[in-house]
Design a protein around this motif. Structure first.
Motif, short mmCIF file in Angstrom:
data_model
loop_
_atom_site.label_atom_id
_atom_site.label_comp_id
_atom_site.label_asym_id
_atom_site.label_seq_id
_atom_site.Cartn_x
_atom_site.Cartn_y
_atom_site.Cartn_z
N LEU A 267 12.73 -6.62 -8.39
CA LEU A 267 14.19 -6.55 -8.49
C LEU A 267 14.78 -7.96 -8.51
O LEU A 267 15.71 -8.25 -9.26
CB LEU A 267 14.78 -5.74 -7.33
N GLY A 268 14.21 -8.83 -7.68
CA GLY A 268 14.66 -10.22 -7.67
C GLY A 268 14.49 -10.85 -9.05
O GLY A 268 15.39 -11.53 -9.56
N GLU A 269 13.33 -10.59 -9.66
CA GLU A 269 13.06 -11.14 -10.98
C GLU A 269 14.04 -10.61 -12.03
O GLU A 269 14.40 -11.30 -12.98
CB GLU A 269 11.63 -10.78 -11.38
N LEU A 270 14.48 -9.37 -11.84
CA LEU A 270 15.47 -8.81 -12.77
C LEU A 270 16.88 -9.29 -12.45
O LEU A 270 17.86 -8.80 -13.01
CB LEU A 270 15.42 -7.28 -12.73
N GLY A 271 16.98 -10.19 -11.51
CA GLY A 271 18.27 -10.79 -11.23
C GLY A 271 19.15 -10.00 -10.28
O GLY A 271 20.35 -10.25 -10.18
N ALA B 132 20.83 -9.40 -7.10
CA ALA B 132 21.16 -10.26 -5.96
C ALA B 132 21.69 -9.41 -4.82
O ALA B 132 22.10 -8.26 -5.02
CB ALA B 132 22.21 -11.28 -6.39
N THR B 133 21.70 -9.99 -3.63
CA THR B 133 22.27 -9.33 -2.47
C THR B 133 23.68 -8.85 -2.80
O THR B 133 24.47 -9.62 -3.32
CB THR B 133 22.33 -10.32 -1.29
N GLY B 134 23.94 -7.59 -2.50
CA GLY B 134 25.27 -7.05 -2.77
C GLY B 134 25.38 -6.32 -4.10
O GLY B 134 26.25 -5.47 -4.27
N ASP B 135 24.50 -6.61 -5.07
CA ASP B 135 24.53 -5.87 -6.36
C ASP B 135 24.15 -4.41 -6.12
O ASP B 135 23.27 -4.13 -5.31
CB ASP B 135 23.49 -6.45 -7.34
N ARG B 136 24.78 -3.51 -6.85
CA ARG B 136 24.42 -2.10 -6.71
C ARG B 136 23.34 -1.69 -7.70
O ARG B 136 23.33 -2.13 -8.85
CB ARG B 136 25.65 -1.20 -6.90
N VAL B 137 22.45 -0.83 -7.21
CA VAL B 137 21.36 -0.32 -8.03
C VAL B 137 21.43 1.21 -8.02
O VAL B 137 21.50 1.82 -6.95
CB VAL B 137 20.00 -0.78 -7.44
N ALA B 138 21.43 1.82 -9.20
CA ALA B 138 21.42 3.28 -9.27
C ALA B 138 19.98 3.77 -9.33
O ALA B 138 19.13 3.15 -9.99
CB ALA B 138 22.19 3.76 -10.49
N ILE B 139 19.69 4.83 -8.60
CA ILE B 139 18.33 5.39 -8.58
C ILE B 139 18.42 6.85 -9.01
O ILE B 139 19.17 7.64 -8.42
CB ILE B 139 17.72 5.25 -7.15
N TYR B 140 17.67 7.18 -10.07
CA TYR B 140 17.74 8.52 -10.66
C TYR B 140 16.30 8.95 -10.87
O TYR B 140 15.68 8.61 -11.87
CB TYR B 140 18.51 8.39 -11.98
N MET B 141 15.75 9.60 -9.87
CA MET B 141 14.29 9.75 -9.81
C MET B 141 13.86 11.15 -9.41
O MET B 141 14.58 11.86 -8.72
CB MET B 141 13.75 8.81 -8.71
N VAL C 106 21.52 -2.28 -12.29
CA VAL C 106 20.18 -1.85 -12.70
C VAL C 106 20.07 -0.37 -12.39
O VAL C 106 20.66 0.11 -11.42
CB VAL C 106 19.11 -2.67 -11.93
N VAL C 107 19.33 0.36 -13.25
CA VAL C 107 19.03 1.76 -12.96
C VAL C 107 17.52 1.89 -12.80
O VAL C 107 16.77 1.36 -13.63
CB VAL C 107 19.51 2.69 -14.10
N PRO D 206 31.14 3.36 -22.01
CA PRO D 206 31.66 2.00 -21.80
C PRO D 206 31.61 1.57 -20.33
O PRO D 206 31.33 0.40 -20.04
CB PRO D 206 33.12 2.10 -22.26
N GLY D 207 31.81 2.52 -19.42
CA GLY D 207 31.83 2.18 -17.99
C GLY D 207 30.49 1.70 -17.47
O GLY D 207 30.40 1.14 -16.39
N ALA D 208 29.42 1.96 -18.25
CA ALA D 208 28.08 1.57 -17.79
C ALA D 208 27.63 0.26 -18.41
O ALA D 208 26.47 -0.11 -18.32
CB ALA D 208 27.10 2.68 -18.10
N ALA D 209 28.57 -0.47 -19.02
CA ALA D 209 28.21 -1.66 -19.79
C ALA D 209 27.55 -2.75 -18.95
O ALA D 209 26.84 -3.60 -19.49
CB ALA D 209 29.46 -2.22 -20.47
N ASN D 210 27.78 -2.74 -17.64
CA ASN D 210 27.20 -3.81 -16.82
C ASN D 210 25.75 -3.59 -16.43
O ASN D 210 25.16 -4.42 -15.74
CB ASN D 210 28.04 -4.00 -15.56
N VAL D 211 25.18 -2.45 -16.83
CA VAL D 211 23.77 -2.22 -16.52
C VAL D 211 22.91 -3.09 -17.42
O VAL D 211 22.94 -2.95 -18.64
CB VAL D 211 23.39 -0.73 -16.68
N ARG D 212 22.16 -3.98 -16.79
CA ARG D 212 21.34 -4.92 -17.57
C ARG D 212 19.96 -4.37 -17.87
O ARG D 212 19.39 -4.60 -18.92
CB ARG D 212 21.17 -6.23 -16.79
N ASN D 213 19.39 -3.68 -16.86
CA ASN D 213 18.00 -3.23 -17.02
C ASN D 213 17.80 -1.82 -16.50
O ASN D 213 18.51 -1.37 -15.59
CB ASN D 213 17.05 -4.14 -16.23
N VAL D 214 16.81 -1.17 -17.10
CA VAL D 214 16.39 0.14 -16.61
C VAL D 214 14.90 0.02 -16.27
O VAL D 214 14.09 -0.32 -17.14
CB VAL D 214 16.61 1.23 -17.68
#
Ligand code: 6R9
Length: 650
Positions: A126-130, A132-141, A184-185, A211-219
């Motif tokens: 996760l660190g390598e994917l950028g 950072a502390t405080g960033d939100r991560v969605a988990i769909y598993m 990240v998701v 459009p609301g999900a535009a800030n997701v950089r990686n899956v």
């Protein structure tokens, strides 16, 4: 409930004393209630010492700006360190943390030492994917170990997670990604459900077109089923590649006790889902304490299994954070209870020697419907405590659970709490409480709850009203993500200075609390407020009924008329005269006022993934209205089935 407090109809006189061996070794005894009553904050400060703090808190509660609470505010800790590393450091690295059982029958035991390595790798990735502390991560598993590892990896780096149920639609996922502004998701190609691979990744792809999900950089994608999935290169990353190549070491950083741990969305009956925010120190203190107290966990010998999905708060608090903070060995099961056969759960209990089982009334009633002979085929003698959560447990279901699963020997603990409360609030203690089937009974030590009338006055024993929480508690929600005003309006404005839970409840003659369902579901019949739960419990106490859902439908004579949807035990055919017999039965149990006007036998009831009956949809059916939102149903097709059953005239 504006005219009159809730009618108090049901009487249940059966009592079950705690077994001598549980009493003898109980983690928590009756003295805890006294200690907590004498010094509530001191009691919680003591419970906080179950955790390993990098900096011990000196302050317990800051309530200077109510209802915005701060617990243990000057303490610092890392949640993942508490749930994993410290057990390895204490010499328990070889203890199994997770016995994973896949639906197809694959299995994997993960020790605490292995968990530490995998969580560290995931944190590094996760660190390598950028992230950072405080960033939100969605988990769909799906329910696989990587789901737990992903949550712990987020906690380890201080990135709040937002877990979204694997069965939710792309739409639901998109709304939640947008509201939390996730970067990240984490997902999987798919998971196994009902004997077949069920894809997850395509829903993520669809959600990310909004459009609301535009800030997701990686899956980040776990390969579980190996099915073909669409791939967006540059954005999508395989877990086994990105995580697999990382170092198995990662130094956990300590965060403030009030650092956000997760957001979990709960869909009220109306409006957009509420992002319930939980933080670090108080949350972990209360989930660890309640798991220790209510399940009487002995980490060296117990095997614990919570059947919830991690997408529900029960999965967060009692699969991930509570049990692992306590160093438990637990079972994680991927699939459905009837794949490949109706005895799968009991086979798992036998296979792993499960001692503590936590499940929901809906599952218990489904097993009742399948028949007593199914659990009877398995050796369930390892079980020593059974828990229930999610809905009021009808006394008959409680008795069935104790008898057919617990061998008429185990305590049953009915635990009341909510996404918002974060952890159990009202529950018996297995080594202390004289149990009453169908009642959650007593606020846990350190918790203050009561039942009040319309004006906020505490009701007398024997009366009903609204459940309120009267003092702040460590694992309380801190706010609704991004919407403090809604937090105030929803929970703190109905009764001055108190938390309004939205549930109806009554106090019996001993002052024990009985939960009566959501206030929105309460029926008004000829001037009486009647709880859906009580009528449902009366129906379930008839030998032919496995499950019942009751709603009030608009009626010209009585304001609302009671309309019941029932599932027959052992299935159809429905014998002649059964409806009349059931009406007479309810009348005898509760009084003529509670007699359903209509009773309809159905095959299934509409339920959410966490097993709650969606009564508002049944109300739509009973009032011949178009159905409201069905997106959170486990199986929306159930509603078509029910509608085809509907006779044209009542
Ligand atoms: C943990 C969980 C919360 C609502 C709650 C109430 C119902 C949960 C219950 C219970 C009676 C119990 N509920 N446990 N009702 N007895 N033991 O379920 O959280 O999904 O947020 O639901 O569930 O109505 O208000 P959540």
């Amino acid at each position: 409930m504006s005219n009159e407090s809730l009618a108090n109809l049901m009487t249940e006189t059966r009592r079950f004393a705690p077994p001598a061996e549980v009493v003898a070794g109980a983690n928590v005894t009756a003295a805890a209630y006294e200690a907590a009553a004498e010094d509530r904050l001191g009691y919680w400060a003591e419970q906080a010492r179950r955790l390993s703090w990098e900096r011990e808190p000196t302050e317990t509660l800051d309530w200077s700006n109510p209802p915005f609470a701060k617990w243990f505010a000057d303490g610092r800790l890392n949640v993942a360190y508490n749930c994993v590393d410290r057990h390895v450091e204490a010499g328990n690295g070889d203890r199994v943390a997770i016995h994973f059982e896949g639906e197809p029958g694959d299995s994997r035991a993960i020790t605490y030492a292995e968990l530490q390595r995998e969580v560290s790798q995931a944190a590094n990735a996760l660190g390598e994917l950028g992230v950072a502390t405080g960033d939100r991560v969605a988990i769909y598993m799906p329910m696989i170990p990587e789901a737990v590892i992903a949550m712990l990896a987020c906690a380890r780096i201080g990135a709040p997670h937002s877990v979204v149920f694997g069965a939710f639609s792309a739409d639901a996922l998109a709304t939640r990604i947008e509201d939390a502004d996730a970067r990240v998701v984490i997902t999987a190609d798919g998971g196994y459900r009902r004997g077949a691979p069920s894809a997850l990744k395509p829903a993520v792809d669809e959600a990310l077109t909004r459009p609301g999900a535009a800030n997701v950089r990686n899956v980040l994608v776990v390969r579980r089923t190996g099915q073909d999935i669409p791939w967006t290169s540059g954005r999508d990353v395989w877990w086994h590649e990105a995580v697999g190549r990382q170092s198995t070491e990662h130094t956990p950083e300590a965060f403030d006790a009030e650092h956000p741990l997760f957001i979990l969305y709960t869909s009220g009956t109306t409006g957009k889902p509420k992002g319930i925010l939980h933080t670090t120190g108080g949350y972990l203190t209360q989930v660890a304490y309640t798991h220790h107290a209510v399940f009487d966990l002995k980490p060296e010998t117990d095997v614990y299994w919570c059947t919830a999905d991690i997408g529900w708060v029960t999965g967060h608090s009692y699969i991930v954070y509570g049990p692992l903070a306590n160093g438990a060995t637990e079972v994680l099961y991927e699939g459905t209870p009837n794949t490949p056969h109706n005895g799968r759960w009991w086979e798992i209990v036998e296979k792993y020697g499960v001692t503590l089982l936590y499940t929901a009334p809906t599952a218990i009633r489904t097993c009742m419907k399948w028949g007593d002979d199914i659990p009877a085929r398995f050796d369930l003698s390892s079980l020593r405590i059974l828990g229930s959560v999610g809905e009021p447990i009808n006394p008959e279901a409680w008795i069935w659970y104790r008898k057919h699963i617990g061998g008429d020997r185990t305590p049953v603990v009915d635990t009341w709490w909510q996404t918002e409360t974060g952890a159990m609030m009202i529950s018996p203690l297995p080594g202390v409480t004289l149990a009453k089937p169908g009642s959650a009974q007593t606020p846990l030590p350190g918790i203050s709850a009561t039942v009040v009338d319309d004006d906020g006055n505490e009701v007398a024993n024997g009366s009903g009203g609204y459940l309120t929480l009267t003092e702040p508690w460590p694992s309380m929600l801190r706010t609704i993500w991004g919407d403090d005003q809604r937090f105030l309006d929803t929970y703190w404005s109905r009764f001055e200075g108190r938390y309004f839970a939205g549930d109806g409840a009554k106090k019996d003659e001993d002052g024990d609390i009985w939960l009566l369902g959501r206030v929105d579901d309460v029926m008004l019949v000829s001037g009486h407020n009647i709880s859906t739960t009580e009528v449902e419990s009366a129906l379930v106490s008839h030998p032919r009924i496995a499950e019942a859902a009751v709603v009030g439908a608009t009626d010209p004579q009585t304001t609302q008329a009671i309309c019941a949807f029932v599932i027959l035990r052992g299935g159809a055919p429905q014998e002649e005269g059964l409806v009349e017999e059931l009406r007479a039965h309810v009348s005898k149990e509760l009084g003529p006022i509670a007699k359903p006007k209509r009773i309809l036998a159905v095959e299934e009831l509409p339920k959410t993934r966490s097993g709650k009956i969606m009564r508002r949809l049944l109300r739509d059916v009973a009032e011949n209205r178009e159905l409201g939102d069905v997106t959170t149903l486990t199986d929306p097709a159930v509603m078509d089935l029910i509608q085809t059953k509907l006779p044209s005239a009542p």
